[in-house]
Design a protein around this motif. Structure first.
Motif, PDB file in Angstrom:
ATOM      1  N   PHE A 160       0.833  -1.200   0.000  1.00 11.06           N
ATOM      2  CA  PHE A 160       0.000   0.000   0.000  1.00 11.06           C
ATOM      3  C   PHE A 160       0.869   1.251   0.000  1.00 11.06           C
ATOM      4  O   PHE A 160       1.891   1.317   0.685  1.00 11.06           O
ATOM      5  CB  PHE A 160      -0.898   0.009   1.240  1.00 11.06           C
ATOM      6  CG  PHE A 160      -1.679   1.284   1.441  1.00 11.06           C
ATOM      7  CD1 PHE A 160      -2.895   1.471   0.810  1.00 11.06           C
ATOM      8  CD2 PHE A 160      -1.192   2.295   2.262  1.00 11.06           C
ATOM      9  CE1 PHE A 160      -3.617   2.641   1.002  1.00 11.06           C
ATOM     10  CE2 PHE A 160      -1.905   3.466   2.454  1.00 11.06           C
ATOM     11  CZ  PHE A 160      -3.119   3.635   1.828  1.00 11.06           C
ATOM     12  N   SER A 217       0.241   5.737  -0.187  1.00  7.85           N
ATOM     13  CA  SER A 217      -0.708   6.836  -0.213  1.00  7.85           C
ATOM     14  C   SER A 217       0.061   8.141  -0.112  1.00  7.85           C
ATOM     15  O   SER A 217       1.040   8.240   0.633  1.00  7.85           O
ATOM     16  CB  SER A 217      -1.691   6.712   0.964  1.00  7.85           C
ATOM     17  OG  SER A 217      -2.455   7.890   1.119  1.00  7.85           O
ATOM     18  N   TYR A 261      -3.647  -0.429   5.236  1.00 13.27           N
ATOM     19  CA  TYR A 261      -3.279  -1.760   4.754  1.00 13.27           C
ATOM     20  C   TYR A 261      -1.770  -1.806   4.558  1.00 13.27           C
ATOM     21  O   TYR A 261      -1.122  -0.804   4.243  1.00 13.27           O
ATOM     22  CB  TYR A 261      -3.976  -2.076   3.426  1.00 13.27           C
ATOM     23  CG  TYR A 261      -3.483  -3.357   2.779  1.00 13.27           C
ATOM     24  CD1 TYR A 261      -3.855  -4.591   3.269  1.00 13.27           C
ATOM     25  CD2 TYR A 261      -2.608  -3.307   1.693  1.00 13.27           C
ATOM     26  CE1 TYR A 261      -3.383  -5.769   2.691  1.00 13.27           C
ATOM     27  CE2 TYR A 261      -2.140  -4.472   1.100  1.00 13.27           C
ATOM     28  CZ  TYR A 261      -2.523  -5.707   1.610  1.00 13.27           C
ATOM     29  OH  TYR A 261      -2.046  -6.857   1.053  1.00 13.27           O
ATOM     30  N   ALA A 273       4.379   1.651  -5.107  1.00 16.50           N
ATOM     31  CA  ALA A 273       3.049   2.111  -4.684  1.00 16.50           C
ATOM     32  C   ALA A 273       3.056   3.610  -4.411  1.00 16.50           C
ATOM     33  O   ALA A 273       2.120   4.332  -4.789  1.00 16.50           O
ATOM     34  CB  ALA A 273       2.605   1.340  -3.437  1.00 16.50           C
ATOM     35  N   ASP A 315      -4.624   6.994  -2.949  1.00 11.64           N
ATOM     36  CA  ASP A 315      -4.183   5.696  -2.437  1.00 11.64           C
ATOM     37  C   ASP A 315      -3.953   4.742  -3.603  1.00 11.64           C
ATOM     38  O   ASP A 315      -4.731   4.727  -4.567  1.00 11.64           O
ATOM     39  CB  ASP A 315      -5.236   5.077  -1.513  1.00 11.64           C
ATOM     40  CG  ASP A 315      -5.431   5.874  -0.228  1.00 11.64           C
ATOM     41  OD1 ASP A 315      -4.702   6.868  -0.032  1.00 11.64           O
ATOM     42  OD2 ASP A 315      -6.323   5.503   0.555  1.00 11.64           O
ATOM     43  N   ILE A 362      -2.357   0.568  -4.515  1.00 11.47           N
ATOM     44  CA  ILE A 362      -1.775  -0.717  -4.128  1.00 11.47           C
ATOM     45  C   ILE A 362      -1.021  -1.257  -5.335  1.00 11.47           C
ATOM     46  O   ILE A 362      -1.593  -1.409  -6.418  1.00 11.47           O
ATOM     47  CB  ILE A 362      -2.841  -1.713  -3.654  1.00 11.47           C
ATOM     48  CG1 ILE A 362      -3.443  -1.250  -2.318  1.00 11.47           C
ATOM     49  CG2 ILE A 362      -2.246  -3.111  -3.507  1.00 11.47           C
ATOM     50  CD1 ILE A 362      -4.508  -2.168  -1.764  1.00 11.47           C
TER      51      ILE A 362
END
Length: 800
Positions: free
Chosen positions: A476, A478, A531, A547, A646, A648
């Motif tokens: 993850f 962000s 996550y 990510a 965000d 993944i």
């Protein structure tokens, strides 16, 4: 601004080295109870009784329990391999390894808890035990041999079972296909047997956990760990709680090396007792506990065959692995699978067959330890390549060169089912040989052999490793823009000393084209990062960095859309440069944005809450972008509300590679090995921070040196570990480090936007076979098993 490739100083180090960054043992919660465990003094026994009455009378003791005293503990087990035998939180019915916890004591201080644990009375009926797979009962060990298995008495049909309802072999897997037909007809076949000794993953900070049950029934857990979201799931499952009622925070962590990526019984006991007692509970492992009962690394017996033509072209390779994984098949039953998968190394061997058997033993469970299966694979293959070179009378560098996978063969599908992404293995070999002065060393070696002098040896090891974690694993990332002009980067990875707070900020700042001190990194907290997968297997930058890269790109795209809507223009008319949104221009730094017509909202929203888990010393600077025209992204957020993206990422595994060369001198009278020089040429794809990567290189080389020359978790004839302090387990220090040359080649990872491959484990993979190859080259010997202690080297030179 571009920070990729810049050797920025690590922003977290000041707080780490001055102690301002707290670790689990430093945290203070009123009313905290400290735990100590009563541990088994034998490797295998039937439990007749555990009496905690005397412990309850000790000063400061708040409680003492065995599995029978807390039935809800006995009914639970450590989450692990599906279909494997259960790992109880406290020993139930049987003790299966030295140091297995039989009782737990909670007290007001650690000292009082230890007094209580020592007062617990045990009634144990010793049982026969087994310490290593594939070893005759009469073999009591010695130089170059596997640890003995004295519990399997002579004349018995085999070692004793650890679980009555199942065999000790818990995994029997194959990679590739048998090649007996090739071995039967090949012009040259070499065979060998090797041992990968058990090691202790000796991180600066042992395992530690603090659990606060909270007045609202929400559990907060501070833990020295590598996979906080995985641990949250395990704790929630064990306690029967929803995951959102468990928060796991990883404070500053003093190293891990893979051994802190698992869930251990002590963590679950601490959590269950915190709920049971309604008080904070802490367990901090001391060094004696770690050496008695903590997880082990490595531990394989290997048999190999390598077939070739007369000119040295490889035809087939076979590796048979017997891995002793300890008493419970936790992650230790998975690590040898990576040995099988990576057994092909850097060579285009057409036929490869590997069989891996994971066997239960009456020793502490094994776990992932820096390299985790790849060092074992490289060692078996690279030692055998040198033996083939000796058989053929060929230079070992030339033999490797003839068989390396060529650049035009990538992507390359190996016979064991892995797809190597990119590389130029011959270039790394050539660079390493040139850097070490290979031809001059061979000439010097020839002179010494003719004229006398200390034996000189040169050892080469080529390697390919796997980075990124299990296939298809994700991470993850962000990125959030803040009204003050800063950015928050959240990532599911967790630093245990790798420099994440600096390197991840460099990635995000490079994509956003802003000063790096405007990016604050948040990780290691399930309350702040929704996550995460984990940090192990050299995956943080390759997967977590990818990510964050994509999240930063998505943030820019979202900002452009929002600005376009705010100004009533088409999205294609809004550009982004250096932290600002611009309309109507054509060149970064000279774009214009008419901000006079941007409507003012009635009131700016509140800035986002400051996260609890941040990089030490990495506060957002609040520095505005330079005097460029346009609408700053922070002002856009202030006018329109929170802005966050965000992502993944789940890129495929990558395959870093390299060549390591060791130069040694040996004193044949004393058996001492002097490592004169080490050269490492590694390819990690795109390197974000060379200073951090070099630090990882030095650290992994130190641990590879330790395995080659010093370290071994020796087990005595009574089944108990010899080492109880660091006086008994020899680790390399700075005084033992030879001159080291770190060099790189760079073939970008084609499967991520950043182009990075994993870094940090290479020294554990390439250095051990390079050093052993060098010592055997110096002494004209086929093999000496690690560690190459003076006694082992002298014994190899003076066989009985």
């Amino acid at each position: 601004m571009r920070y990729i490739g810049m050797p920025l100083a690590r922003r977290e180090d000041r707080d780490l080295v001055t102690g301002r960054a707290p670790r689990v043992a430093d945290l203070e919660l009123p009313g905290t109870l400290e735990l100590a465990f009563t541990r088994a003094p034998v490797p295998h026994a039937r439990i007749r009784g555990v009496d905690v009455a005397a412990a309850l009378k000790e000063d400061g003791v708040a409680g003492a329990w065995s599995a029978a005293g807390l039935p809800y503990l006995a009914a639970r087990e450590v989450p692990g391999r599906q279909g494997g035998p259960p790992w109880p939180l406290l020993a139930t019915g049987r003790v299966r390894h030295p140091g297995e916890a039989l009782a737990v004591v909670a007290a007001d201080t650690r000292a009082h808890a230890e007094d209580g644990a020592e007062a617990v009375r045990l009634d144990l009926e010793p049982l026969p035990f087994t310490l290593a797979p594939g070893q005759p009962a009469a073999d009591r060990g010695g130089a170059g041999r596997l640890p003995a298995a004295p519990g399997a008495a002579a004349g018995t049909s085999g070692p004793p079972r650890l679980f009555e309802d199942r065999d000790n072999v818990v995994v029997d897997a194959t990679f590739g296909a048998p090649a007996d037909d090739v071995f039967a007809t090949a012009p040259v076949v070499v065979e060998a047997a090797y041992r990968e000794q058990l090691l202790l993953p000796t991180s600066l900070e042992p395992r530690a956990v603090l659990v606060d049950p909270g007045r609202d029934g929400r559990l907060t857990v501070w833990v020295s760990h590598q996979a906080q979201h995985r641990l949250r799931t395990a704790l929630a499952t064990a306690l029967g709680l929803d995951q959102d009622r468990v928060r796991v925070i990883v404070p500053a962590t003093g190293g891990a090396f893979g051994a802190k990526s698992q869930t251990y019984p002590e963590y679950l006991v601490a959590a269950l007792l915190a709920v049971h007692l309604r008080r904070p509970v802490r367990w901090c492992e001391d060094r004696a506990e770690a050496m008695l009962a903590g997880p082990r690394g490595r531990g394989q017996a290997q048999r190999v065959r390598l077939a070739a033509d007369e000119d040295g072209t490889f035809l087939a390779y076979e590796l048979l692995v017997e891995a002793g994984i300890g008493a419970y098949p936790h992650i230790g039953s998975f690590v040898p699978m990576m040995t099988g998968a990576m057994s092909t190394g850097a060579y285009r061997t057409p036929r490869v067959h590997t069989r891996v058997r994971c066997v239960l033993t009456n020793t502490a469970p094994t776990t992932s330890y820096r390299g985790a299966g790849r060092p074992e694979a490289a060692y078996a293959l690279e030692r055998t390549v040198d033996r083939l070179a000796r058989r053929l009378g060929m230079d070992p560098a030339e033999l490797r060169r003839r068989n390396l996978i060529r650049p035009d063969q990538f992507p390359y599908r190996t016979p064991t089912g892995r797809t190597y992404d990119s590389g130029d293995y011959a270039a790394a070999l050539a660079k390493a040989l040139a850097a070490v002065g290979y031809d001059e060393l061979r000439a010097e070696q020839a002179r010494r052999r003719a004229d006398g002098g200390p034996p000189l040896g040169v050892g080469i090891a080529t390697y390919v490793e796997r980075s990124g974690g299990p296939p298809d694993s994700d991470e993850f990332g962000s990125v959030e823009a803040c009204p003050d002009g800063g950015f928050i980067a959240r990532v599911g990875s967790t630093s245990t000393g790798q420099g994440h707070f600096t390197a991840f900020a460099q990635v995000v700042a490079s994509v956003l084209d802003v000063e790096v001190n405007r990016v604050r990194v948040v990780e290691g907290d399930t309350g702040e990062v929704p996550y995460g997968y984990a940090t192990f297997g050299s995956r943080s930058m390759q997967v977590g960095g990818a990510a964050l890269w994509r999240a930063a790109e998505a943030l820019v795209a979202a900002a452009r859309r929002r600005c376009a809507g705010l100004l009533g223009v088409g999205e294609e008319e809004v550009a982004y440069a250096a932290g600002r949104l611009v309309v109507g221009g054509t060149a970064p730094g000279a774009l214009q944005c008419d901000t006079e017509h941007v409507p003012e909202p009635p009131a700016a929203p509140e800035p986002p809450r400051t996260p609890a888990a941040t990089a030490p010393g990495a506060e957002a600077s609040g520095v505005a972008a330079g005097p460029l025209p346009g609408l700053p992204i922070g002002e856009l957020v202030a006018r329109t509300g929170p802005l966050r993206a965000d992502e993944i990422a789940a890129p495929p595994q990558a395959f870093p590679y390299g060549t390591h060369v060791a130069v040694v001198e040996v004193d044949p009278d004393l058996g001492t090995v002097h490592v004169r020089r080490l050269v490492a040429v590694d390819d990690y794809g795109v390197v974000v921070n060379p200073m951090i990567v070099d630090g990882q290189g030095y650290g992994s080389i130190a641990q590879g040196l330790g395995q080659a020359l010093y370290e071994q978790a020796v087990i005595g004839g009574d089944g108990l570990p010899y080492a109880s302090t660091l006086l008994d387990y020899l680790l390399p220090t700075s005084a033992d480090m030879p001159p080291i040359t770190l060099l790189e080649t760079a073939t970008p990872n084609p499967n991520t936007p950043l182009g990075a491959k994993g870094a940090g484990e290479a020294g554990c993979i390439g250095i051990p076979p390079a050093i052993v190859n060098a010592v055997c080259d110096a002494l004209d010997l086929d093999h000496i098993d690690m560690p190459l202690t003076p006694a082992a080297v002298w014994s190899a030179l003076h066989p009985e």
